[in-house]
Design an enzyme around this catalytic site. Structure first.
Site, PDB file in Angstrom:
ATOM      1  N   GLN A   1       0.821  -1.215   0.000  1.00 20.13           N
ATOM      2  CA  GLN A   1       0.000   0.000   0.000  1.00 20.13           C
ATOM      3  C   GLN A   1       0.848   1.256   0.000  1.00 20.13           C
ATOM      4  O   GLN A   1       0.820   2.051  -0.941  1.00 20.13           O
ATOM      5  CB  GLN A   1      -0.914   0.007   1.234  1.00 20.13           C
ATOM      6  CG  GLN A   1      -1.951  -1.093   1.235  1.00 20.13           C
ATOM      7  CD  GLN A   1      -2.918  -0.968   2.414  1.00 20.13           C
ATOM      8  OE1 GLN A   1      -2.772  -0.103   3.285  1.00 20.13           O
ATOM      9  NE2 GLN A   1      -3.918  -1.831   2.440  1.00 20.13           N
TER      10      GLN A   1
ATOM     11  N   GLU B   1       6.437   7.781   6.570  1.00 17.58           N
ATOM     12  CA  GLU B   1       6.025   6.622   7.365  1.00 17.58           C
ATOM     13  C   GLU B   1       6.957   6.497   8.564  1.00 17.58           C
ATOM     14  O   GLU B   1       7.968   7.196   8.652  1.00 17.58           O
ATOM     15  CB  GLU B   1       6.051   5.352   6.507  1.00 17.58           C
ATOM     16  CG  GLU B   1       4.954   5.345   5.447  1.00 17.58           C
ATOM     17  CD  GLU B   1       4.939   4.108   4.579  1.00 17.58           C
ATOM     18  OE1 GLU B   1       3.839   3.689   4.214  1.00 17.58           O
ATOM     19  OE2 GLU B   1       5.999   3.561   4.252  1.00 17.58           O
TER      20      GLU B   1
ATOM     21  N   HIS C   1       2.565  -5.438  11.958  1.00 19.04           N
ATOM     22  CA  HIS C   1       2.126  -4.104  11.518  1.00 19.04           C
ATOM     23  C   HIS C   1       1.139  -3.589  12.552  1.00 19.04           C
ATOM     24  O   HIS C   1       0.206  -4.295  12.926  1.00 19.04           O
ATOM     25  CB  HIS C   1       1.480  -4.178  10.134  1.00 19.04           C
ATOM     26  CG  HIS C   1       1.355  -2.840   9.476  1.00 19.04           C
ATOM     27  ND1 HIS C   1       0.515  -1.855   9.957  1.00 19.04           N
ATOM     28  CD2 HIS C   1       1.975  -2.305   8.396  1.00 19.04           C
ATOM     29  CE1 HIS C   1       0.625  -0.787   9.180  1.00 19.04           C
ATOM     30  NE2 HIS C   1       1.512  -1.029   8.237  1.00 19.04           N
TER      31      HIS C   1
ATOM     32  N   ARG D   1       7.950   0.759  13.725  1.00 21.07           N
ATOM     33  CA  ARG D   1       6.838  -0.183  13.890  1.00 21.07           C
ATOM     34  C   ARG D   1       6.910  -1.048  15.136  1.00 21.07           C
ATOM     35  O   ARG D   1       5.890  -1.366  15.737  1.00 21.07           O
ATOM     36  CB  ARG D   1       6.856  -1.119  12.687  1.00 21.07           C
ATOM     37  CG  ARG D   1       5.764  -0.800  11.759  1.00 21.07           C
ATOM     38  CD  ARG D   1       5.826  -1.658  10.560  1.00 21.07           C
ATOM     39  NE  ARG D   1       5.444  -0.793   9.468  1.00 21.07           N
ATOM     40  CZ  ARG D   1       5.456  -1.157   8.215  1.00 21.07           C
ATOM     41  NH1 ARG D   1       5.852  -2.365   7.890  1.00 21.07           N
ATOM     42  NH2 ARG D   1       5.069  -0.323   7.297  1.00 21.07           N
TER      43      ARG D   1
ATOM     44  N   HIS E   1       3.192  -9.243   9.816  1.00 22.33           N
ATOM     45  CA  HIS E   1       3.263  -8.506   8.551  1.00 22.33           C
ATOM     46  C   HIS E   1       4.502  -8.830   7.720  1.00 22.33           C
ATOM     47  O   HIS E   1       4.438  -8.886   6.494  1.00 22.33           O
ATOM     48  CB  HIS E   1       3.245  -7.012   8.876  1.00 22.33           C
ATOM     49  CG  HIS E   1       3.248  -6.110   7.688  1.00 22.33           C
ATOM     50  ND1 HIS E   1       2.222  -6.095   6.764  1.00 22.33           N
ATOM     51  CD2 HIS E   1       4.150  -5.182   7.256  1.00 22.33           C
ATOM     52  CE1 HIS E   1       2.492  -5.201   5.828  1.00 22.33           C
ATOM     53  NE2 HIS E   1       3.658  -4.642   6.093  1.00 22.33           N
TER      54      HIS E   1
ATOM     55  N   ARG F   1      12.419  -3.903  10.279  1.00 22.53           N
ATOM     56  CA  ARG F   1      12.425  -3.266   8.954  1.00 22.53           C
ATOM     57  C   ARG F   1      11.742  -1.903   8.999  1.00 22.53           C
ATOM     58  O   ARG F   1      10.649  -1.766   9.541  1.00 22.53           O
ATOM     59  CB  ARG F   1      11.674  -4.144   7.944  1.00 22.53           C
ATOM     60  CG  ARG F   1      11.533  -3.494   6.587  1.00 22.53           C
ATOM     61  CD  ARG F   1      10.816  -4.406   5.621  1.00 22.53           C
ATOM     62  NE  ARG F   1       9.427  -4.582   5.946  1.00 22.53           N
ATOM     63  CZ  ARG F   1       8.427  -3.898   5.399  1.00 22.53           C
ATOM     64  NH1 ARG F   1       8.660  -2.968   4.487  1.00 22.53           N
ATOM     65  NH2 ARG F   1       7.182  -4.142   5.751  1.00 22.53           N
TER      66      ARG F   1
END
Ligand code: FAD
Ligand code: SIN
Length: 536
Positions: A50, A121, A243, A289, A350, A385
């Site tokens: 996305q 992000e 996620h 994250r 995720h 990541r």
């Protein structure tokens, strides 16, 4: 079952996502290439991506800043050379995608000129994520697939699952190299041997090992398990990324709500509307994250609630609908209007940060075997990541592996005939219900005991149960006719075992691996490498 057949190719690529397609497109046109995929060619995580691709494209950004952010997110475990290798190629990868017709979003800047719209992000200190609305993966994979249609020499085998790699020592040769792969046609149940000079694993990750995941059904760790069985090392498998924001709805099957929403100002709220992220990290909603997912998990456990809320309704309606048209529509279909109200979200598995150990050309320990994309462990992601670095890694290593393969001698078909798959000792099982139960048990125990927060007790409990399941599944595999369900389960239980062993070896908390019994990080960060030969 019809008669098996043997076919030779220069390269067999297992997987047709961003990594596999990039590799195929960069191989010379006179190569014969087989590309296998378990479902339709576009089905895989790449298609569903996305947020976008992280790349240094803005004059105010820099390669150094992107490297620094990646290293910070990776919490001391990234390989700095790998990080530099990948980040330095980000803008050329985007140039290549644009030449293939990928239509990234643009905006008009203050001088009246069109430029790429970059979003932000978690973990990024800069707007750096190039995207095609909120369906970047679809736009990229469709253009890659169109380019592949024009390339000579490519045979695509859909609904075809790789079973196991074939190595020369199995054929009585003294040296050990990869010679091909046994494959199962999921529709006809025919087993076919593909021989080749090079096999490339581009099979994606293993997040299906958890009960709740943002990933499609293809993510069953097949490449990791196949490489391990063929004698390759695996690295850092304890680092499973959750996620933070997947829609909480019984019919939405962990539908991802892109981190880009938080990049555009979305807030995380407790069920009573209180914001909470600043208590966990000064970067708030844009912390990396691991931190955001752990904060949500902490608050859900503290309050005993099933979800927390994500709210972007204060933003302009047109901005929301233009930047996030798919998320907007999908939420609306489930009764939530994101322009007007907060939505319930939960974390879900995720991304697999570890994988098959490779060098910078994607070469594994087994000559003739490459691993690229999410299946690999290159050292880019370290202990966590950073958002949107994955598609970039897929394409950088797809290109690097293609160059390495093209510069080698192609080699003739193997002299020793590869024996056909032997199905003479197995029979059909009338008890597939056993498989269904094992699937459920494995995925639930991984979720409960090997999730966002771990402890020695939970990990040891998981290890005991996985060991029992593995015996049962391997026994079932040895005696019954294979199908996709059985192959994936056999692979996933192997990967689960490797994840838990890696987690037990790490006597600290770092990045995505948080163990209540060792809450702090050790001074010297160490990667976890498992080697099949010395494995207890
Ligand atoms: P995949 O795209 O998963 O492809 C795997 C391929 O292997 C498939 O063709 C599958 O059929 C095939 N395969 C697997 N096993 C076998 C077998 N045994 N035999 C034959 N074929 C096999 N990353 C970003 O950088 N930016 C994002 O915005 C982003 N958003 C994401 C959103 C979602 C919902 C998800 C799930 C992931 C997202 N990611 C994102 C992560 C990223 O999409 C993946 O890491 C990346 O696409 C993996 O690509 P891949 O080519 O390695 O594997
Ligand atoms: C997202 O859009 O939030 C996913 C990005 C990623 O996994 O890199």
């Amino acid at each position: 079952m019809s008669k098996p057949s043997n076919t030779h190719f220069d390269v067999v690529i297992i997987g047709s996502g961003a990594a596999g397609m990039t590799l195929a497109l960069n191989l010379p046109d006179d190569y014969s290439i087989a590309m296998l995929c378990k479902e339709a060619p576009l089905e895989g995580s790449s298609y569903y991506a996305q947020g976008g691709v992280a790349a240094v494209l803005d004059d105010y950004d820099s390669v150094e800043a992107h490297i620094k952010d990646t290293l910070i997110a990776g919490d001391g475990l990234c390989n700095p050379e790998t990080v530099a290798f990948v980040v330095e190629q980000s803008s050329s990868i985007i140039d290549w995608l644009v030449t293939l017709g990928v239509d990234f979003d643009t905006r008009i800047n203050s001088q009246g000129l069109a430029e790429f719209h970059l979003t932000q992000e978690g973990g990024h200190s800069h707007r750096r994520v190039i995207h095609a609305a909120d369906a970047t993966g679809r736009e990229i994979t469709e253009r890659l697939a169109e380019a592949l249609d024009q390339k000579p020499g490519v045979t695509i085998f859909s609904d075809r699952i790789a079973i196991d790699l074939i190595t020369s020592d199995q054929l009585g040769e003294s040296s050990k190299v990869c010679r091909g792969v046994y494959t199962l046609d999921i529709n006809t149940t025919k087993i076919q041997t593909l021989s080749c000079s090079n096999v490339v694993l581009a099979t994606g990750g293993a997040s299906k090992v958890y009960l709740y995941t943002s990933n499609p059904d293809t993510a069953s760790g097949d490449g990791i398990a196949m490489a391990w069985r063929a004698g390759c090392r695996v690295g850092n498998l304890e680092f499973n990324q959750f996620h933070p924001t997947c829609l909480y709805h019984p019919k939405a099957k962990s539908f991802l709500i892109s981190e880009a929403l938080r990049g555009e100002g979305a807030r995380l709220l407790l069920p009573d509307g209180t914001p909470f992220m600043e208590q966990f990290d000064p970067r708030g909603e844009l912390a990396s994250r691991d931190i955001v997912a752990r904060a949500i998990d902490f608050e859900m456990k503290r309050l005993g609630c099933d979800y927390v809320l994500l709210d972007i309704s204060h933003q302009d309606d047109a901005l929301i609908q233009n930047h996030f048209p798919n998320i907007y529509k999908r939420c609306l279909a489930h009764g939530f209007d994101i322009t007007k109200e907060p939505i319930p979200i939960v974390p879900a598995a995720h991304y697999t940060c570890g994988g098959v150990v490779t060098n910078q050309a994607g070469q594994t320990d087994l000559p003739g075997l490459y691993a690229i994309g999410e299946v690999s462990y290159t050292g880019l992601h370290g202990a966590n990541r950073m958002a949107s670095n994955s598609l970039l890694e897929c394409m950088v290593y797809g290109r690097a592996a293609a160059e390495a393969i093209a510069t080698q001698h192609r080699g003739p078909a193997p002299k020793n005939h590869i024996p056909d798959w032997d199905a003479s000792q197995v029979s059909r099982s009338g008890e597939d219900v056993i498989l269904a139960h094992n699937w459920e048990e494995l995925r639930r125990l991984m979720w409960d005991y090997v999730g966002i927060v771990r402890s020695n007790r939970r990990l040891l409990r998981a290890q005991r149960r996985i060991s029992l399941l593995q015996q049962e599944i391997n026994d079932y595999y040895a005696n019954h006719t294979i199908n996709r369900d059985l192959l994936e389960l056999r692979n996933l239980v192997q990967v689960a075992e490797l994840i838990v062993s890696s987690a037990l070896q790490r006597k600290e908390s770092r990045g995505l691996h948080y163990n209540l019994d060792y809450p702090v990080s050790l001074e010297t960060p160490r990667e976890t490498i498992l080697t099949p030969h010395n494995y207890a």
